[in-house]
Enzyme design. Structure first.
Site, PDB file in Angstrom:
ATOM      1  CG  ASN A   5      -7.961   5.078  -4.257  1.00 42.50           C
ATOM      2  OD1 ASN A   5      -7.758   4.071  -4.985  1.00 42.50           O
ATOM      3  ND2 ASN A   5      -6.902   5.865  -4.256  1.00 42.50           N
TER       4      ASN A   5
ATOM      5  CG  HIS B 267      -6.033   1.925  -7.041  1.00 43.42           C
ATOM      6  ND1 HIS B 267      -5.407   2.234  -5.975  1.00 43.42           N
ATOM      7  CD2 HIS B 267      -5.721   0.352  -7.108  1.00 43.42           C
ATOM      8  CE1 HIS B 267      -5.119   1.207  -5.136  1.00 43.42           C
ATOM      9  NE2 HIS B 267      -5.129   0.030  -5.696  1.00 43.42           N
TER      10      HIS B 267
ATOM     11  CD  GLU C 220      -3.636   5.396  -6.166  1.00 39.34           C
ATOM     12  OE1 GLU C 220      -4.533   5.199  -5.846  1.00 39.34           O
ATOM     13  OE2 GLU C 220      -2.747   5.221  -5.240  1.00 39.34           O
TER      14      GLU C 220
HETATM   15  C1  GLP Z   1      -3.275  -2.793  -5.225  1.00 43.49           C
HETATM   16  C2  GLP Z   1      -2.728  -3.284  -6.718  1.00 43.49           C
HETATM   17  C3  GLP Z   1      -3.888  -3.613  -7.402  1.00 43.49           C
HETATM   18  C4  GLP Z   1      -4.867  -4.356  -6.498  1.00 43.49           C
HETATM   19  C5  GLP Z   1      -5.576  -3.350  -5.631  1.00 43.49           C
HETATM   20  C6  GLP Z   1      -6.256  -4.110  -4.532  1.00 43.49           C
HETATM   21  O1  GLP Z   1      -2.544  -1.691  -4.827  1.00 43.49           O
HETATM   22  N1  GLP Z   1      -2.003  -2.278  -7.523  1.00 43.49           N
HETATM   23  O2  GLP Z   1      -3.596  -4.224  -8.635  1.00 43.49           O
HETATM   24  O3  GLP Z   1      -5.926  -5.117  -7.104  1.00 43.49           O
HETATM   25  O4  GLP Z   1      -4.415  -2.636  -4.913  1.00 43.49           O
HETATM   26  O5  GLP Z   1      -5.462  -4.600  -3.426  1.00 43.49           O
HETATM   27  P1  GLP Z   1      -5.970  -5.618  -2.444  1.00 43.49           P
HETATM   28  O6  GLP Z   1      -6.454  -6.721  -3.120  1.00 43.49           O
HETATM   29  O7  GLP Z   1      -5.096  -5.891  -1.551  1.00 43.49           O
HETATM   30  O8  GLP Z   1      -7.256  -4.782  -1.649  1.00 43.49           O
END
Ligand code: GLP
Length: 259
Positions: free
Chosen positions: A149, A151, A156
């Site tokens: 989304n 973030h 968020e």
């Molecule tokens: C998570 C973490 C972030 C991370 C992002 C992407 O929830 N808080 O720091 O970079 O979301 O996650 P992923 O690499 O598993 O897609």
């Protein structure tokens, strides 16, 4: 009439997730072995697993003196941690860092910093953590992943560019995405986390945003096209003077424009 400047983010596209991981790992090692006195900013998530694996591989190729330097001078601050989880909980980011990096690299656990998810007062802990980073001189190189989304950290949407380190409530979609570390159960993913805000992230000297896989194509496409807005927290990165997106081809498949 003033000309409208299109949003721009420096972009490096590499063939595969593995190529991205080794490229980023080399940059992290170069940062730690170079003159940068500021600590690293680190991230967790599935995107970072191959990055840390590549870092361990690259570290094995270093000369002994460099390996010692790396251990002696390591200082890093993670972006976030779940509220309520301690390092002994396998779902915590502290546990993730220990198994992916601190343990295998033989780092002093005290040099790999995260917010304390078990602090009695998460708001006070967020303030303490941000103050600790400021006292360390701020972040030098900040590593970021990208949430589905938009973030970064756990900021968020909607999220202002001035948001600071604080406890945040996680969205249902983020809890679903992160459920793998909790036996696939989104309800087991903590509802709250402490995250660095955009303020601390944008204060880093340099930023690497790592985006891999076709699942991120839509959000990366939005990031490369849209102007900064609270609805896409990562879009505030466009205001930073030294940010680079490192993506694999799969993640770029949905991007319709960009430098
Ligand atoms: C998570 C973490 C972030 C991370 C992002 C992407 O929830 N808080 O720091 O970079 O979301 O996650 P992923 O690499 O598993 O897609």
């Amino acid at each position: 009439m003033s000309a409208v400047t299109p949003p721009r983010l420096a972009l490096t596209v590499l063939e595969s997730r593995e190529a991205v991981a080794s490229h980023v790992a080399r940059q992290l090692l170069a940062d730690r072995l170079g003159p940068e006195p500021r600590p690293l900013g680190l991230a967790t998530g599935t995107t970072m697993e191959p990055v840390y694996a590549a870092l361990l591989e690259a570290e094995r190729e270093l000369l002994d003196g460099h390996r010692q330097h790396l251990r002696r001078h390591w200082r890093s601050y993670n972006l976030d941690e779940y509220v309520g989880l301690g390092s002994g909980d396998p779902g915590s980011f502290a546990a993730f860092m220990h198994s992916c990096l601190t343990g295998p690299l033989g780092l002093d656990p005290a040099s790999v910093r995260l917010p304390d998810g078990q602090a009695a007062d998460p708001q006070a802990e967020a303030g303490r953590y941000a103050a600790e980073i400021r006292a360390a001189g701020g972040i030098g190189l900040q590593l970021l992943g990208l949430g589905l989304n938009g973030h970064v950290g756990f900021n968020e949407p909607p999220c202002a560019a001035t948001s600071c380190c604080r406890p945040v409530q996680l969205s249902a979609s983020t809890r679903r995405h992160n459920a793998a570390a909790f036996a696939g159960d989104p309800a087991a993913v903590p509802e709250w986390a402490i995250t660095l805000g955009l303020e601390e992230i944008l204060a880093a000297r340099r930023i690497l945003l790592v985006v891999t896989g076709a699942g991120k194509a839509d959000v990366l496409g939005r990031l490369l096209c849209q102007r900064p807005s609270p609805e896409l927290p990562a879009s505030w990165l466009q205001r930073h003077p030294a940010v680079r997106v490192i993506a694999d081809r799969a993640a770029l498949s949905g991007a319709t424009s960009g430098p």
